[in-house]
Design a protein around this motif. Sequence first.
Motif, PDB file in Angstrom:
ATOM      1  N   GLU A 143       5.300   8.303  -3.003  1.00  0.00           N
ATOM      2  CA  GLU A 143       5.038   9.853  -3.114  1.00  0.00           C
ATOM      3  C   GLU A 143       5.209  10.073  -1.437  1.00  0.00           C
ATOM      4  O   GLU A 143       6.533  10.939  -0.931  1.00  0.00           O
ATOM      5  N   ASP A 144       4.786   9.488  -0.214  1.00  0.00           N
ATOM      6  CA  ASP A 144       5.373   9.053   0.639  1.00  0.00           C
ATOM      7  C   ASP A 144       6.356   8.582   1.284  1.00  0.00           C
ATOM      8  O   ASP A 144       7.559   8.620   1.885  1.00  0.00           O
ATOM      9  N   ASN A 181       2.973   4.290  -0.967  1.00  0.00           N
ATOM     10  CA  ASN A 181       2.372   5.575  -2.213  1.00  0.00           C
ATOM     11  C   ASN A 181       3.418   6.102  -2.491  1.00  0.00           C
ATOM     12  O   ASN A 181       4.614   6.418  -1.070  1.00  0.00           O
ATOM     13  N   GLU A 231       0.786  -1.162   0.304  1.00  0.00           N
ATOM     14  CA  GLU A 231      -0.760   0.297   0.504  1.00  0.00           C
ATOM     15  C   GLU A 231       0.834   1.522  -0.034  1.00  0.00           C
ATOM     16  O   GLU A 231      -0.016   2.201   0.356  1.00  0.00           O
TER      17      GLU A 231
END
Length: 245
Positions: free
Chosen positions: A103-104, A101, A99
Motif C-alpha cells: 500500500e505504501d 508494504n 518490509e
Amino acid sequence: MLKGKVAVVTGGTRGIGFATVKKFLENGATVVLAGSRQETVDKALAKLTEYEGRVMGIHPNLSSAEEVGKAFQKVKDTFGRLDILVNNAGISARESLYEYNPEDFSKILDLNLNSVFICSQAAARLMREQGGGSILNTSSMVSIYGQPSGCGYPATKFAVNGLTKSLARELAQDQIRVNAVAPGVTRTDMVAALPEDMVKKISSTIPLGRVGEAEEVANAFLFLASDLASYITGTILSVDGAAMT
Ligand code: NAD
C-alpha cells in the motif's frame, strides 16, 4: 525573468517548492501554490503578503484528474492563462524491500508519479489553447543511481524522467517545453527527517562538500521556466554538487 507569466507550483508550501514560489514571485510571475491542506497553504501565503494580488493558494487532490482540472481552470479564470507548471509535490521512502508494504508503494506512485501525469495533462490542455508553455518536474539524483532502500522513491523518479523526455517529444508540436531538475541532497524538511549521521555520510560523498540549498534548486527552475531556456526541452538538469558522479 518571468514578468507576465502565470505559474502553478505543486508542493509549494515548503522546501524546494516554496523556494521556487518565492523565486518566481521575485522575478515577476503570478504564482499559484498548491499544497495538500488549507492550513499549510494559508501558512505559506502568510509569508508572501508583500506579493498580494500575484499569489494564490489551492489544494486539490493531485491524484484526482477532476479536482486538478477544476483547480487549473480556476487559475485560468482568475489570471487569464497558465504558462508554467512545476510538478514538485513528493514524498520519500526508506523501507527495505522485505518490509515494504504494497500500500505504501502504491501511495508513493500515486503522488510522485500519477500526479505528475494528471497535472501535466490538465496544464497541457490549457497551454496548447494559448500557444505554449513550460512544464517542469522535480526529479532527483536517485533517478540516475537508485538508492539502497525505499525503492519506491527512485522508481518514481526514474519514471518522472521518462515522462519528462517523452512529453518533451510529444508536446513540442504545441510549443510546450518539458524539463526536469534533479536535485541532490537539499536542505528541506525531507532531509531534516533523515538521521543526522545519514546526512553527514551523504555530504561527505559530495564533491562540493555540502548539501544544496532549496534556493539553488529554485534557480534552476527559474532558468528552465524562463525564455532564456527557449530552445531547451527534454533535459534533466542535475543540481547536486556532482554527488556520486
Ligand atoms: P518537503 O517535504 O519539504 O515538501 C514536500 C512538498 O510536497 C510539501 O509542500 C508538501 O505539502 C507537498 N506534499 C506532500 N504530500 C502531498 C500530497 N499528498 N498532496 C499534495 N502535496 C503534497 O520536501 P522537498 O525536499 O522540498 O521535496 C520537494 C520535491 O523535491 C519532491 O518531489 C522530492 O522528491 C524532491 N527532491 C528532494 C530532495 C531533497 O534532498 N530535499 C532531493 C531530490 C529531490
